[in-house]
Structures are given as C-alpha cells and as structure tokens.
Design an enzyme around this catalytic site. Structure first.
Site, short mmCIF file in Angstrom:
data_model
loop_
_atom_site.label_atom_id
_atom_site.label_comp_id
_atom_site.label_asym_id
_atom_site.label_seq_id
_atom_site.Cartn_x
_atom_site.Cartn_y
_atom_site.Cartn_z
N GLU A 67 34.92 33.20 30.69
CA GLU A 67 34.27 32.30 29.74
C GLU A 67 33.04 32.95 29.13
O GLU A 67 32.79 32.87 27.92
CB GLU A 67 33.88 30.99 30.42
CG GLU A 67 35.06 30.11 30.80
CD GLU A 67 34.63 28.92 31.62
OE1 GLU A 67 33.41 28.73 31.81
OE2 GLU A 67 35.50 28.17 32.09
N PRO A 271 44.22 40.31 42.74
CA PRO A 271 44.13 38.87 42.96
C PRO A 271 43.03 38.24 42.10
O PRO A 271 42.01 38.87 41.80
CB PRO A 271 43.80 38.75 44.45
CG PRO A 271 43.14 40.05 44.80
CD PRO A 271 43.77 41.08 43.92
N ARG A 272 43.26 36.99 41.70
CA ARG A 272 42.28 36.29 40.87
C ARG A 272 40.93 36.19 41.59
O ARG A 272 39.88 36.29 40.96
CB ARG A 272 42.80 34.89 40.53
CG ARG A 272 41.88 34.04 39.67
CD ARG A 272 41.77 34.59 38.28
NE ARG A 272 41.02 33.72 37.39
CZ ARG A 272 40.77 33.99 36.11
NH1 ARG A 272 41.24 35.11 35.57
NH2 ARG A 272 40.09 33.15 35.37
N LEU A 312 35.58 42.96 41.30
CA LEU A 312 35.27 42.20 40.09
C LEU A 312 34.88 43.12 38.94
O LEU A 312 34.33 44.20 39.16
CB LEU A 312 34.10 41.24 40.36
CG LEU A 312 34.44 39.86 40.92
CD1 LEU A 312 33.15 39.13 41.27
CD2 LEU A 312 35.26 39.04 39.95
N GLY A 313 35.17 42.67 37.72
CA GLY A 313 34.67 43.36 36.55
C GLY A 313 35.39 44.64 36.21
O GLY A 313 34.87 45.44 35.42
N GLU A 314 36.59 44.86 36.76
CA GLU A 314 37.30 46.12 36.50
C GLU A 314 38.66 45.90 35.85
O GLU A 314 39.49 46.81 35.82
CB GLU A 314 37.46 46.92 37.79
CG GLU A 314 36.15 47.42 38.37
CD GLU A 314 36.35 48.42 39.50
OE1 GLU A 314 35.66 49.47 39.47
OE2 GLU A 314 37.19 48.18 40.38
N ASN A 338 44.57 34.04 30.36
CA ASN A 338 44.51 34.57 29.00
C ASN A 338 45.30 35.87 28.86
O ASN A 338 44.94 36.88 29.46
CB ASN A 338 43.04 34.80 28.63
CG ASN A 338 42.87 35.36 27.25
OD1 ASN A 338 43.76 35.28 26.42
ND2 ASN A 338 41.70 35.95 27.01
N GLU A 341 43.83 39.72 26.60
CA GLU A 341 43.14 40.92 27.09
C GLU A 341 44.12 42.06 27.35
O GLU A 341 43.90 43.18 26.86
CB GLU A 341 42.32 40.59 28.32
CG GLU A 341 41.12 39.70 28.03
CD GLU A 341 40.28 39.44 29.27
OE1 GLU A 341 40.78 39.71 30.38
OE2 GLU A 341 39.14 38.96 29.12
#
Length: 765
Positions: A67, A271-272, A312-314, A338, A341
């Site tokens: 978001e 994984p989310r 995270l963030g990769e 989404n 991406e």
C-alpha cells in the site's frame, strides 16, 4: 447522522479508551522487537519526532509495504503543491518507505486510533488534507479530522468481501465514518457499491481503478541481483510468490511434477509473511526437500531444490529472476494479490480462482495473455511448465488513473470550503424548532459553498455542515474566526470563548427585535465587534451602528406547486377547497386567536373555504391552544389544527395554500410571509415587525392594523371571493421575493461581512 451511528461511535471510543493501554504496550513491544528506537515508538502515541514544515500539508496513510509503495507516485504528484507526511504502522513498511521518499515528504508512524494519540498527532501536524488508502478505515482518526474541518479522502479503495461483511455487522459505526468521507476513489465497482451500502453518499464515490498500475516496479539491489544471477547461472527456475498456508503444499506438489522432466529446476518460494519461514523450512525438509533459507543467510547450491526467500523488501529480486510466477492468496480464499508487479518486470502469472481483490487488473492481463487463471491446484504444473522459458511478458497497458489526476482531485477537495478548517461558526444553542433555527439550517449549507462555515449546537439536521460543541474549546487559538450569535446565550458563549479561552474570535450579533433591549442585552451587544439588523426598524432600536441585512428565502425550495391538486392529495388536504393557512407558534403574541376569530364568520359565508393552523404550543400556552380548539369546533372539518412538521417539509405546506395569514400582535422579523410569497401565495399580514418591508400592500397581499380581528376578516374576504385576485397577487408575491428577498442574497451579504471581519487589522502608524 443517525442516533444509532452516534451511539456506535461512542461505544467504540469507550472501548478503545479502555483497551488503549493494552494495545499501546503490545504495539510498542512489537515495534521494539523489530528494532524501532524508543523515540520513534512514541510516534504511535501521537508524539511527533519531526517538526511540522511550513505551508499546506497532506497526510497520506498506508499500512502494508504494498500500500505504501502504491502511493509513492501520488505523494510525488501532491508534492508539487503540498508538503507530504506519509504514515505507516509496521517497522518493515517504515524502513522501505523512508528509503524511497519523494521530495517534500517525510515519514512517521501513524497514531494508534485512541483519542489522546489522534488528538496529539493532529494538533502537531495540522494537516490540510487526510488521505487514507485501500481499506484503512479508523473511526477516531476520521472523526477527529472531520471535526477539525480537515477533508478526509479514501483513495485506491479496495475492501475484500470479508472486510465488507465485517463492516456490515458494524453498520452504525461504518455509517458514522461514511458520513465524514469527503471523497472515495475506488478500485472496483464491488467496493464502491459496498461502501454505498454502508452509508456513503453515492455522489462521493467514483470507480477509478487502482493506483498500483501506476506504481513503479519493485526495486532490487543491483549488487544482490548480480550475486544471485552468478550463483544460479543458467539454472531454470520458477517463483511461487506471496503464498499463504496451504499454498506452499500446492506449489511443492507442482514442483515435484515439473522436476520429473527438469531435474535441475529450482523453486523460489516467497511466503507472504516471512516470519513463517522457519516453520515452512522445517516442514519441507521433513518431506525430503533440499532447502536453502535466505532468512538464515543460506545460499542456494547445486543441490538446492527449493530456495525459501523469507525476507522483506526483496520481491524486486525474485520478479527479475523468474519468467513464470504463481501468485498466492488465490487458492486460499483471500482475494489474490497484485499481479502488476511481476508482469511489469516481464514475468507471466498463474493464479488460482480467488482474485476478487484485483479482478479488473487480472481481467485486463488475461486479455493481454500475461496471466492465466486455473481452478484446480493439479493444473498448476501444466500451466507453469511452458512459461519457465517463455519470452518476457509485454508491458501491461495502463489500467488505473495517473497519480497527477488523483492529486488534482484531492487538492480540489482541500480547497473546498465544505471541508476546510472553519473560519465562521454559527451557534444554535436551542433544541426546539424556531425561526432562528430555521434561518441557520437554510443559510449555513448555502454559505458553505463560499466560506468555511460550520453550525454548532444540539439537534441540527445532518445535512448542515457542523462542528460539535465539545470541540469548540479545542479549536487552535492561532486561527482568526467569526462567531455569529443570534441569541443572548450565544453572545455569552462567544465572549467566554474569546476572553476566557483566548480564542481569536470576531463576535457578530444579529438583532431582529423591534423593542428596547434590556440592560443585560445592551451590555452584550456593546461588546460585539459587529451588529446586524434584519430591518430598518430593528436597527432603530439599537444604540450603535448596525448593518441591515434582511432575511431571504430559498426560492428553489419554496416555490409554487407544479400541480397543487396532486400536492394536496399527497398531504391529505381537500383538493378543491380554498385553503387559508396560519403557520407558526400558537400563542397570543402570534395572534393565532385573531386568525380563528377572523375566519369563523368567513367560513360560514364561503362554503369552500378551509382554515389551517399549524404549529406547536409550549406548556404555558396549552390552555390558550385548548380554547382555540373549542372555539373552532363548531366549524367541524372546516377548521383544522395540524401538527408541526420538520423545517425541510414546510415548503409543501405553503405551496398547497391559496392564502396565508400572518396575524401577529408582535414580531421581531417574521419569515412566514416571505415563505408563503415565495411559494406563489398572497399574504394578509399585520403591520408589525418587518412585515411592512416585506409585503407590498395591494400588490402581493394586504396589510392591516395589529390586534384587529374585524380588519383581518375584511382583508381576507376578497381573496376568498375572487380567484383572479389570488392568482394576480400570488404571482406578484413570487416575483417580489425573487427580486428582493432571496436566500442567496442574504448569504452573500453575510459572507461579505464575515470576510471584512476576518481581515488582519491594519498596521499601526
């Protein structure tokens, strides 16, 4: 706002207040564990760690990393005209957003939705516009911002079926928030219709698509990407992204089938929620898979069958490495994630059946051939296999709005007087319906188109822009405002706010009285910064200069009936009668007894005539009212006493009449003749109050001496006998009001006065 909505919000606020300390401690512990500093932990309680910049400021709030990334383009567009504050709630989103802030933007943790935290936050940051994203609906934040006159918008709105169902169970609380949203830009029609069902006015919502289509592709560290490409070499691979419990099993089952033909195939499993990584790795190894876990610093070797990317963030790394992507959240009933991406970086996407959160985007990608939907998990291997070596997917076409388009709409909302910090306050400190209340109810919505005005007080209709009484002591002192009183109590309240609470108020009083004021009232008037008189007569009773601004009428709301017979049927009135009305308070000063006395002999002479009395008697006038009923009883149905109706319903009751009678013995101003004349109804009125300035004697009606029932009767009789006279005078009455007594004219004159009072004082020479 309904009583149920108000009660629901109060219950919510009470519950949050009670649970606030527990929630605050848990939140602080979670952020501290993630490495957030003590100074920044305080931001969640509304304590800012940065100064507020000068100039207008937009508060953009998001929660998740996705978001927050989706609104960075919007933040950059808004930054052309505003300073930007972006808030998030998690440590990971804070870290990512802080590293990608556009110019003129800064980041803070969002305040918890407790009253103290939200108030501290708003008092420090004083945003000019509050923009929520996707499904972020926080009752205290929305209510507190709206109460301060800060426009509240929800952009990129997307609520899952589960979220909509939850809010439906809490519909009164949802309705409280919907009332305060100035604009909603929804990703899809399902969300828009769901919000309207929760109470959002339909005119405030528009389906615009998703901002995520305009969001930049997720970034990737060039050094890490080069290292991974060197480690993996030319090895074939595919990606299972944003998986949820149960979907790892689906992905590994497909991977097992795919490796039958391609034994060196590698699965990148992301994984989310990365904190599930250790448990997932343990399960996979127990099943016999060779797993390398990135969260533990492990690198994929030749023997690795599954590379578990629990970081995270990769995502930018993994989408750049894979051409075939299974996107999770789609076999679990979560609505999907989404797909733009991965497609933006050349990957092709396979999804399960649950894609309601991104249905419009997926449908566009299905048409372009960049995505495929499967219903059965067993089909995943068949769909992924051909994509592993496929050429890059075409760049997706624009699906949603451009950030600059959304920014333009939001900045327009920021400048709308209906949503800005109020600079004029119109108090109405009386619960019962009165002429003053009616004036405020009709004027304030009209004035709000041109100036930031709010009414305040009990029992105001929901459509009137208003500010709660309880918030008045909390208004910032720095802002110069006008306080427009119309009663003694309201003058007293204004003086307390100005001199005790030190608010920068310019005090205005409107006087309609046509008699000498008491010493107390004179003292209050002397302390006002400006005084308005509603007529020349009223001005003559003041001991100081006054601006004369006559009351006006809404000539669109009060207008002749398109079909009087049909209207009378709807109101339960006889369609062929000659209806003579007398509306207002039932008491001696209003002359209701004179009307009864004047009409009784006329009813005997004119069989088609019917007299209508509408109004309410307070306790001290109940005996007076009972006497009127007794005197009129002999005429039977020819004399009707009607209950008082709401202000907004009065126009129909005027338009149904043939003649209106205003028999007052005393009156300050008196709107009823204007309301009748605007409705195309001639008026017989006494020479009191401003009636001589309102009624053109012999052209729009007839004027008679006060307290003279015989004169009143003689004036009414010609209208009962001559329909042409009623028609001529009714048309002239409508024209007279439209020329000289419009509500718009009154509103414009008042706004001009307000603006003069709001000007800074001239510098001393």
């Amino acid at each position: 706002m309904s009583l149920a909505a108000s009660v629901a919000f109060r219950l919510y606020r009470g519950a949050v207040t009670a649970l606030g300390p527990i929630v605050t401690r848990r939140d602080a512990a979670k952020l501290a564990t993630a490495g957030v500093s003590t100074e920044r932990l305080a931001e969640r309680e509304g304590h800012a760690s940065l100064p507020r910049p000068d100039g207008p400021l937009v508060w953009l709030h998001a929660v998740s990393v996705g978001e927050a990334q989706s609104i960075l383009g919007l933040a950059a567009a808004l930054g052309a005209s505003h300073e930007i504050l972006i808030t998030t709630t998690s440590a990971s989103s804070a870290e990512i957003v802080a590293s990608r802030l556009p110019p003129r933007a800064r980041h803070q943790f969002a305040p918890l939705d407790t009253v103290p935290a939200v108030e501290r936050f708003l008092e420090h940051w004083r945003p000019d516009l509050f923009v929520l994203t996707e499904s972020e609906l926080w009752p205290n934040q929305i209510a507190a911002a709206a109460a301060r006159g800060i426009p509240v918008a929800l952009v990129n709105a997307r609520l899952s079926d589960r979220s909509l169902a939850r809010w439906r169970r809490l519909r009164p609380l949802a309705s409280h928030m919907m009332d305060r949203l100035g604009s909603v830009l929804a990703q899809d029609r399902r969300t828009a219709e769901g919000l309207v069902a929760l109470g959002l006015p339909p005119e405030r919502v528009e389906v615009t698509g998703t901002l995520k289509s305009a969001a930049p592709a997720p970034e990737a560290d060039p050094t890490k990407l080069a290292d991974l490409r060197e480690v993996l070499g030319s090895r074939p691979l595919w990606l299972a992204a944003s998986t949820h419990p149960g979907e790892e099993e689906i992905a590994t089952a497909a991977h097992h089938r795919l490796r039958d033909d391609r034994p060196d195939l590698l699965l990148l499993l992301v994984p989310r929620h990365p904190d599930r990584g250790p448990a997932i790795a343990e399960t996979l190894r127990a099943e016999g898979w060779a797993v390398a876990r990135r969260g533990a610093g492990e690198r994929p070797g030749a023997e690795t069958e599954i590379y578990l990317a629990d970081t995270l963030g990769e995502m930018g790394l993994w989408y750049r490495l894979a051409r075939a992507v299974f996107l999770g959240g789609s076999f679990a009933p979560l609505g999907g994630h989404n797909p733009l991406e991965p497609v933006a970086l050349g990957a092709r996407v396979v999804t399960g059946p649950h894609i309601t959160n991104f249905a419009d985007i997926f449908n566009a990608l299905f048409a372009e051939g960049s995505a495929e939907r499967i219903e059965d998990p067993a089909a995943l291997a068949r769909s992924i296999g051909p994509l592993i070596d496929a050429p890059p997917a075409p760049k997706p076409q624009a699906i949603g709005p451009r950030p600059d388009e959304i920014a333009a709409r939001l900045t327009a909302l920021d400048s709308d007087p209906a949503f800005t910090d109020p600079v004029v306050i119109a108090p109405n400190l009386k619960r019962r319906l009165s002429g003053v209340t009616a004036t405020i109810v009709r004027l304030v919505p009209l004035q709000a188109r041109d100036i930031a005005i709010r009414a305040t007080g009990p029992a105001l209709p929901a459509h009137v822009p208003q500010i709660p009484l309880a918030l008045l002591p909390l208004l910032p002192r720095r802002t110069r405002r006008v306080w427009h009183a119309r009663r003694n109590t309201e003058m007293v309240a204004g003086l307390v706010l100005k001199h005790v609470l030190r608010k920068r108020l310019r005090l205005v009083f409107t006087s309609a009285s046509q008699r000498r004021h008491t010493g107390f009232t004179k003292g209050l008037i002397a302390r006002m910064d400006a005084v308005i008189a509603t007529s020349e007569k009223s001005a003559a009773y003041l001991d100081r200069p006054a601006t004369v601004i006559r009351h006006g009428i809404d000539t669109e709301g009060f207008a002749p009936a398109a079909d009087r017979a049909v209207l009378r049927d709807l109101l339960g009135l006889p369609r062929d009668a000659i209806l003579v009305g007398c509306y207002g308070r039932i008491r001696g000063s209003k002359g209701t007894d004179l009307f009864v006395e004047a009409m009784l002999p006329l009813l005997a002479d004119h069989p088609r005539a019917v007299a209508l009395v509408m109004g309410r008697a307070v306790e001290k006038d109940r005996r007076f009212e009972a006497d009127l009923h007794a005197r009129a009883a002999a005429s039977g149905e020819r004399f009707r006493f009607l209950p008082e109706v709401p202000v907004e319903a009065m126009a129909d009751w005027y338009a149904a009449l043939d003649l209106f009678v205003a028999p007052q013995r005393w009156e300050g101003f008196g709107l009823t003749p204007l309301e009748a004349m605007a409705s195309g109804v001639p008026v017989v009125a006494t020479r009191v109050g401003a009636f001589e300035e309102l009624v053109a004697d012999g052209r729009t009606g007839t004027l008679v001496p006060p307290d003279d029932a015989e004169a009143l009767s003689r004036a009414i009789a010609p209208y009962l006998a001559d329909p042409d006279l009623r028609t001529r005078h009714g048309a002239a009455a409508r024209d007279h009001v439209a020329r000289h007594f419009t509500l718009q004219g009154e509103a414009d004159a008042l706004v001009t006065l307000y603006r003069d009072l709001l000007k800074p004082p001239a510098p001393r020479t």
